[in-house]
Write a protein that holds these residues in place. Sequence first.
Motif, PDB file in Angstrom:
ATOM      1  N   ALA A   1      20.066 -32.574 -69.522  1.00  0.00           N
ATOM      2  CA  ALA A   1      21.299 -31.779 -69.435  1.00  0.00           C
ATOM      3  C   ALA A   1      22.194 -32.306 -68.321  1.00  0.00           C
ATOM      4  N   GLU A   2      21.599 -32.704 -67.200  1.00  0.00           N
ATOM      5  CA  GLU A   2      22.389 -33.263 -66.109  1.00  0.00           C
ATOM      6  C   GLU A   2      23.005 -34.599 -66.526  1.00  0.00           C
ATOM      7  N   LEU A   3      22.233 -35.408 -67.232  1.00  0.00           N
ATOM      8  CA  LEU A   3      22.752 -36.684 -67.734  1.00  0.00           C
ATOM      9  C   LEU A   3      23.882 -36.441 -68.731  1.00  0.00           C
ATOM     10  N   ASN A   4      23.738 -35.450 -69.576  1.00  0.00           N
ATOM     11  CA  ASN A   4      24.779 -35.078 -70.526  1.00  0.00           C
ATOM     12  C   ASN A   4      26.075 -34.740 -69.786  1.00  0.00           C
ATOM     13  N   GLY A   5      25.977 -33.903 -68.761  1.00  0.00           N
ATOM     14  CA  GLY A   5      27.161 -33.539 -67.985  1.00  0.00           C
ATOM     15  C   GLY A   5      27.802 -34.743 -67.320  1.00  0.00           C
ATOM     16  N   PHE A   6      26.978 -35.616 -66.785  1.00  0.00           N
ATOM     17  CA  PHE A   6      27.458 -36.838 -66.136  1.00  0.00           C
ATOM     18  C   PHE A   6      28.230 -37.707 -67.125  1.00  0.00           C
ATOM     19  N   LEU A   7      27.653 -37.949 -68.300  1.00  0.00           N
ATOM     20  CA  LEU A   7      28.298 -38.804 -69.301  1.00  0.00           C
ATOM     21  C   LEU A   7      29.580 -38.185 -69.832  1.00  0.00           C
TER      22      LEU A   7
END
Length: 165
Positions: free
Chosen positions: A67-73
Amino acid sequence: MPLNAKSAQLQIRVSTQEKAAIRRSAKEAGLDISSYVLQCLLPPSRLRFQDLCEACTAASDASFALAELNGFLSRMAAGELRDAVEPAPGTALTPFLANYISAMVEAACELHAIIPPRWTAAVPPLENPYFGSNLISLRLYLLSHSPPPFRRRNIFIDAGIGTRV
């Protein structure tokens, strides 16, 4: 020694004109030459992407790291995204994580109309389908509503890049 402590030296040979151009660019950026070259070669977004991929493998439950990677991307502009995801994750990923991260990167690239990095194409799809829910009654819905980059990788979820379930 701290993880990012400088403990090695790298020397490269450049022409006088190249050195002058690098020095000018560094000065315009408000950085010394070493910091400028490092920032160009290892942009902060690239390091953050690598850190987030590693966090996915370190977590007992990867869903929060994903989820954090999703937000970052989803927050990046096209050029920054291209720089961040150009090299493959530097950590060993399970087939599931390799596919999930590849699908996220492909979906983010699709949103910005840029070509995904080569490494994503080298990740073979999962042999067995993964469904984002254990409810059998949702499978048909997930099969038909999963974002294409995830479907191509045999991952059936209800949300794409920039959305959360």
